[in-house]
Design an enzyme around this catalytic site. Structure first.
Site, short mmCIF file in Angstrom:
data_model
loop_
_atom_site.label_atom_id
_atom_site.label_comp_id
_atom_site.label_asym_id
_atom_site.label_seq_id
_atom_site.Cartn_x
_atom_site.Cartn_y
_atom_site.Cartn_z
N HIS A 179 -2.44 32.29 86.81
CA HIS A 179 -1.92 32.44 85.43
C HIS A 179 -0.81 31.44 85.16
CE1 HIS A 179 -3.97 36.39 85.48
NE2 HIS A 179 -3.52 36.42 86.73
N SER A 220 3.94 3.41 76.55
CA SER A 220 3.91 3.72 75.12
C SER A 220 4.27 2.47 74.34
CB SER A 220 4.92 4.83 74.83
OG SER A 220 5.33 4.78 73.48
N LYS A 256 8.05 5.31 79.07
CA LYS A 256 6.86 6.12 79.34
C LYS A 256 5.95 5.59 80.43
CE LYS A 256 5.48 9.15 76.73
NZ LYS A 256 5.42 10.58 76.99
N GLU A 271 -6.10 11.90 81.49
CA GLU A 271 -6.35 12.55 80.19
C GLU A 271 -7.76 12.24 79.70
OE1 GLU A 271 -2.87 11.88 77.47
OE2 GLU A 271 -1.99 11.23 79.35
#
Ligand code: ARG
Length: 462
Positions: A159, A280, A286, A293
């Site tokens: 969880h 980025s 970044k 992803e």
């Protein structure tokens, strides 16, 4: 060409409609079947010669022509023309132009319906082996990482809440296990699809004395299909293959999701190679895990393909319908997608680093030792349900006071349960906990080493 010269369309008016031509063609995507179409045609021609439906000389001419065509396609010299609709017609037309009369006999007793069903099975047999090899490479990369971290610990989450301590090795091997199922599942798919529909013709077989077993054997099929009506329409293997791809995507997406989180500043469990990050355009600090992803995101396409395929099959009237031409879009698309995702995941896994020290340093938080404490009490003769309650109350108290279980004094433990002794402090150390795991397949170092041995042998053989 204003009027169609297609020999197989003499029955029609021959008017060409650009829109319809573009709409119906599959050559733009089924040309990748060319090798299989050609080996299938060679086997068919040989069988026709054996059955005296064509002469040996004609068979030789056909074979020679087909080999030349194969070479032309491979070298990029072949002039594809969408007028031919699909790869089958493109090759047959080229053959007729090359060898004339003999070429016109190749399609004896055959339809594109059984031809394409066979081509796709042949293609998929090879494709499955390629995918299995890719899965194996990813398994090996994960195994290597697991070996490095067979004894390093990390929290396991259920969880998304801290649950119990595990070795990083065991965590990584959980993916090796999933991938092993994927590999076997594909193997099963390959086994089921390895039957030859050739000779089923358009739907009802042929009045000519074709020997279907000869072509099946020649093409390495384990058997022939046994009902011509089913044979030309059966795409179960496509749906099954796509399910297998979807499962692979599901597994990869779970790995990606974990690792994206692990790369965050909050977790800082994992560092992946700069090569597999992007920055980025605006925020100079970044380091984004875009490859992971995309592995996660591409799952959408693969699931879409499975649903797409199942929808094509739903309520389709018997037997072959042109709807089936769309099968290849989904099958090829999903195969390409999982192929690159598996390769990308392998590259990432091969060049990443688990930050063992900070992970181990953070093991104090989240009461990862609570279950082991309850089991310690079971060892002292306390019924588990009662032990669970005792530990639960201690955890609640610690949480209130900003303490860990190890911070509690022995007197406090004994006030909660007389049976607790000095040895409790060994139980409470997360590293100790992992060493005390006893069950087969548990996530401790002993079991991790055992699993590593198993996978090393298993993957080595493949
Ligand atoms: N391009 C077609 C397909 O992919 C080949 C079969 C066409 N058969 C036919 N009778 N129109 O399914």
């Amino acid at each position: 060409m204003s009027k169609s010269e297609k020999s197989w369309e003499k029955r029609l008016s021959g008017q060409i409609d650009e829109l319809a031509m573009d709409f119906v063609e599959s050559l733009s995507f089924d040309r990748r079947l060319y090798k299989y179409d050609i080996v299938g045609s060679i086997a068919h021609a040989e069988m026709l010669a054996q059955q005296k439906l064509i002469s040996k000389a004609e068979c030789a001419e056909i074979k020679k022509g087909l080999v030349e065509i194969s070479e032309e396609i491979a070298s990029g010299k072949f002039a594809f023309n969408k007028l031919h609709e699909d790869i089958h017609m493109a090759i047959e037309d080229a053959l007729i132009r090359k060898v004339g009369e003999a070429g016109k006999k190749l399609h004896t007793g055959r339809s594109r319906n059984d031809q394409v069903a066979m081509d796709l099975r042949l293609w998929m047999r090879d494709e499955i082996e390629l995918q299995q090899t890719r899965i194996g490479s990813l398994q090996k990369a994960l195994l290597k990482l697991a070996e490095r971290h067979a004894e390093d610990i990390m929290p396991a989450y259920t969880h998304m809440q801290r649950a119990q301590p595990v070795t990083i090795g065991a965590y990584l091997l959980s993916f090796v296990e999933m991938l092993a199922r994927d590999r076997r599942r594909l193997g099963h798919c390959r086994e089921l699809l390895n039957v030859c529909p050739l000779g089923s013709g358009a739907v009802a077989g042929s009045t000519l004395p074709l020997d279907r077993r000869v072509t099946a054997r020649q093409l390495g099929f384990a058997d022939i299909t046994y009902n011509s009506i089913d044979s030309v329409a059966d795409r179960d293997f496509c749906a099954e293959f796509l399910f297998d791809c979807a499962m692979i995507s599901a597994h990869l997406s779970r790995l990606a999701e974990d690792w994206i989180l692990f790369c965050s500043t909050e977790f800082s469990f994992l560092t992946i190679d700069d090569k597999y990050c992007t920055s980025s355009s605006m925020m100079p600090q970044k380091r984004n895990p875009d490859m992971l992803e995309l592995i996660r995101g591409k799952t959408g396409r693969v699931y879409g393909s499975l649903v797409g395929m199942l929808t094509i099959l739903k309520a389709q009237s018997s037997t072959y319908n042109r709807d089936l031409q769309e099968d290849k879009i989904h099958v090829f698309g999903a195969a390409d997608t999982i192929g690159t995702c598996l390769e990308m995941a392998t590259a990432i896994a091969s060049g990443c680093r688990f930050n063992t020290r900070p992970i181990a340093g953070g093991m104090d938080r989240g009461f990862l030792d609570a279950t082991a404490l309850a089991e310690y009490l079971v060892g002292k003769g306390i019924p588990f349900r009662q032990a669970h309650g005792i530990v639960g109350a201690l955890v609640a108290e610690c949480e209130k006071n900003g303490q860990r279980l190890t911070d509690l004094k022995l007197e406090r433990f004994q006030a909660a349960c007389e049976a607790i002794g000095e040895d409790v402090y060994q139980t409470l150390n997360p590293l100790q906990v992992t060493r005390r795991y006893q069950t087969e397949g548990a996530a401790g170092p002993a079991q991790t080493h055992k699993q590593i041995e198993y996978w090393k042998n298993f993957l080595h053989e493949r």
